[in-house]
Design an enzyme around this catalytic site. Structure first.
Site, PDB file in Angstrom:
ATOM      1  N   ARG A 155      -4.104  -0.857  -0.417  1.00  0.00           N
ATOM      2  CA  ARG A 155      -4.794  -1.239   0.810  1.00  0.00           C
ATOM      3  C   ARG A 155      -4.016  -0.649   1.982  1.00  0.00           C
ATOM      4  O   ARG A 155      -2.804  -0.433   1.890  1.00  0.00           O
ATOM      5  CB  ARG A 155      -4.867  -2.765   0.936  1.00  0.00           C
ATOM      6  CG  ARG A 155      -5.544  -3.449  -0.247  1.00  0.00           C
ATOM      7  CD  ARG A 155      -5.416  -4.960  -0.151  1.00  0.00           C
ATOM      8  NE  ARG A 155      -6.070  -5.638  -1.268  1.00  0.00           N
ATOM      9  CZ  ARG A 155      -5.458  -5.989  -2.392  1.00  0.00           C
ATOM     10  NH1 ARG A 155      -4.164  -5.720  -2.558  1.00  0.00           N
ATOM     11  NH2 ARG A 155      -6.118  -6.605  -3.359  1.00  0.00           N
ATOM     12  N   LYS A 179      -1.360  -8.904  -1.612  1.00  0.00           N
ATOM     13  CA  LYS A 179      -1.838 -10.177  -1.076  1.00  0.00           C
ATOM     14  C   LYS A 179      -1.122 -11.351  -1.740  1.00  0.00           C
ATOM     15  O   LYS A 179      -0.813 -11.313  -2.927  1.00  0.00           O
ATOM     16  CB  LYS A 179      -3.346 -10.309  -1.313  1.00  0.00           C
ATOM     17  CG  LYS A 179      -4.200  -9.416  -0.428  1.00  0.00           C
ATOM     18  CD  LYS A 179      -5.672  -9.687  -0.684  1.00  0.00           C
ATOM     19  CE  LYS A 179      -6.558  -8.892   0.261  1.00  0.00           C
ATOM     20  NZ  LYS A 179      -8.001  -9.164   0.020  1.00  0.00           N
ATOM     21  N   HIS A 247      -9.847   2.528   2.781  1.00  0.00           N
ATOM     22  CA  HIS A 247     -10.167   1.657   1.651  1.00  0.00           C
ATOM     23  C   HIS A 247     -11.067   2.348   0.631  1.00  0.00           C
ATOM     24  O   HIS A 247     -11.085   1.971  -0.547  1.00  0.00           O
ATOM     25  CB  HIS A 247     -10.831   0.373   2.147  1.00  0.00           C
ATOM     26  CG  HIS A 247     -10.577  -0.808   1.268  1.00  0.00           C
ATOM     27  ND1 HIS A 247      -9.337  -1.400   1.144  1.00  0.00           N
ATOM     28  CD2 HIS A 247     -11.400  -1.509   0.443  1.00  0.00           C
ATOM     29  CE1 HIS A 247      -9.407  -2.411   0.301  1.00  0.00           C
ATOM     30  NE2 HIS A 247     -10.645  -2.496  -0.150  1.00  0.00           N
ATOM     31  N   ARG A 250      -9.304   3.634  -2.372  1.00  0.00           N
ATOM     32  CA  ARG A 250      -9.056   2.579  -3.368  1.00  0.00           C
ATOM     33  C   ARG A 250     -10.273   2.432  -4.286  1.00  0.00           C
ATOM     34  O   ARG A 250     -10.147   2.398  -5.512  1.00  0.00           O
ATOM     35  CB  ARG A 250      -8.760   1.272  -2.634  1.00  0.00           C
ATOM     36  CG  ARG A 250      -8.516   0.053  -3.514  1.00  0.00           C
ATOM     37  CD  ARG A 250      -8.143  -1.131  -2.616  1.00  0.00           C
ATOM     38  NE  ARG A 250      -8.049  -2.383  -3.340  1.00  0.00           N
ATOM     39  CZ  ARG A 250      -6.973  -2.796  -3.992  1.00  0.00           C
ATOM     40  NH1 ARG A 250      -5.901  -2.022  -4.029  1.00  0.00           N
ATOM     41  NH2 ARG A 250      -6.955  -3.962  -4.610  1.00  0.00           N
ATOM     42  N   HIS A 273      -5.447  -6.795  -8.497  1.00  0.00           N
ATOM     43  CA  HIS A 273      -6.425  -7.879  -8.483  1.00  0.00           C
ATOM     44  C   HIS A 273      -5.876  -9.077  -9.255  1.00  0.00           C
ATOM     45  O   HIS A 273      -5.304  -8.919 -10.331  1.00  0.00           O
ATOM     46  CB  HIS A 273      -7.742  -7.429  -9.126  1.00  0.00           C
ATOM     47  CG  HIS A 273      -8.502  -6.451  -8.292  1.00  0.00           C
ATOM     48  ND1 HIS A 273      -9.388  -5.532  -8.819  1.00  0.00           N
ATOM     49  CD2 HIS A 273      -8.518  -6.249  -6.944  1.00  0.00           C
ATOM     50  CE1 HIS A 273      -9.903  -4.807  -7.845  1.00  0.00           C
ATOM     51  NE2 HIS A 273      -9.397  -5.223  -6.704  1.00  0.00           N
ATOM     52  N   TYR A 282     -16.293  -2.517 -10.198  1.00  0.00           N
ATOM     53  CA  TYR A 282     -16.230  -1.054 -10.221  1.00  0.00           C
ATOM     54  C   TYR A 282     -16.912  -0.473 -11.457  1.00  0.00           C
ATOM     55  O   TYR A 282     -17.295   0.692 -11.456  1.00  0.00           O
ATOM     56  CB  TYR A 282     -14.775  -0.588 -10.141  1.00  0.00           C
ATOM     57  CG  TYR A 282     -14.136  -0.936  -8.824  1.00  0.00           C
ATOM     58  CD1 TYR A 282     -14.460  -0.240  -7.664  1.00  0.00           C
ATOM     59  CD2 TYR A 282     -13.234  -1.992  -8.727  1.00  0.00           C
ATOM     60  CE1 TYR A 282     -13.894  -0.577  -6.451  1.00  0.00           C
ATOM     61  CE2 TYR A 282     -12.664  -2.332  -7.514  1.00  0.00           C
ATOM     62  CZ  TYR A 282     -12.994  -1.621  -6.381  1.00  0.00           C
ATOM     63  OH  TYR A 282     -12.440  -1.963  -5.177  1.00  0.00           O
TER      64      TYR A 282
END
Length: 306
Positions: A155, A179, A247, A250, A273, A282
């Site tokens: 990111r 994150k 992004h 990604r 993730h 995806y």
């Protein structure tokens, strides 16, 4: 009344190791919740926390897309948990409130392979035309940022927070701080890259002084906005017609890995993730791309139907 609670909650989030950007988003969600009439009743004991949450959900479900709805509800449930554990509310019925988020039909946008090739070809050609050291350094940085985005799928916030200590060139890996304070390891063989190898040698001293890996010519850390501007400028000059964002590299990496039959769990690890369900979207992008290609190029169309 609520400003003090929100201020304390913001300090609490800071101590959890969250990024400033994440905290800013969560606080906006909480402030939005505090504007609901049911919150006054909850704080004064006239309604239970799940009723306040239900009222908030009714408003959100009309106005927001599924992804934003999901985040806001989770943000507010975490805030209510904080209030309960701090003794500001006396019951925790919010825990039992279940909400359904409709499945988003919006698939991630990725960069077509022809455009991806055009971007990297432009970067190589443009670097070869450098007629001054300052211009050479600028073009190395442009190429290395875009190369890193596609190699790692980071990111833009993660790229800007990267430190020189996170880049273990000898080991061929990069430590990405993602994150929720989660750290992941992504293989990157810097010695065998087109731009990162040049950048690593050229900017390492400036990076060490700034305590950020990606810096400008003056040694200041790159901001998220400067990275977005860099990507937009390069893609436009490369002749790419779509609006390319950081992004999208990604999304493109994830889609191309799955098209090349890389295991879904590996893609999950690379992207950071928390659950494989997030990565699974995806697979739909990859399948959608295959469908379009078959519709255009399937031999039935030329060998049989015609």
């Amino acid at each position: 009344m609520y400003s003090l609670f929100v201020k304390y909650y913001e300090e609490y989030l800071s101590n959890q190791g969250l990024s400033e950007k994440s905290i800013e988003v969560y606080i906006v969600d909480v402030l939005q919740f505090c504007l609901c009439p049911q919150v006054v009743d909850m704080m004064e004991g006239r309604c239970r926390s799940h009723e306040a949450l239900q009222g908030f959900y009714r408003v959100l479900s009309v106005e927001y897309q599924p992804k934003s709805l999901q985040r806001k509800m989770v943000s507010v449930k975490n805030f209510l948990r904080y209030l309960f554990e701090s003794g500001e509310i006396e019951e925790d019925s919010y825990r039992n409130f279940k909400f359904k988020v409709p499945q988003s039909k919006i698939l991630p946008k990725f960069i077509p392979k022809s455009d991806l090739r055009a971007i990297f070809q432009f970067l190589s050609d443009d670097l070869a035309k450098s007629d001054s050291r300052e211009l050479y350094r600028k073009k190395i940085r442009q190429g290395s940022v875009i190369e890193f985005l596609y190699l790692t799928g980071v990111r833009v916030e993660e790229l800007c927070l990267l430190t020189p200590e996170d880049v273990l060139a000898d080991e061929g890996v990069v430590l990405i701080n993602g994150k929720g304070g989660r750290q992941r390891i992504v293989p990157v063989d810097i010695a065998n890259t087109n731009f990162l190898s040049l950048y690593h040698n050229e900017f390492l001293k400036l990076s060490a002084a700034a305590k950020r890996y990606f810096v400008n010519n003056w040694g200041n850390a790159l901001s998220t906005q400067s990275v977005r501007s860099l990507v937009r400028d390069v893609s436009q000059r490369a002749g790419v017609e779509i609006n390319v964002t950081p992004h999208m590299f990604r999304h493109t990496l994830a889609t191309n890995l799955l098209e090349n039959e890389v295991d879904l769990r590996v893609v999950q690890e690379v992207l950071g993730h928390s659950t494989v369900k997030t990565t699974e979207i995806y697979t739909h992008v990859a399948i959608s791309h295959v469908k379009k290609e078959l519709q255009r190029k399937h031999p039935y169309k030329f060998d049989v139907k015609s």
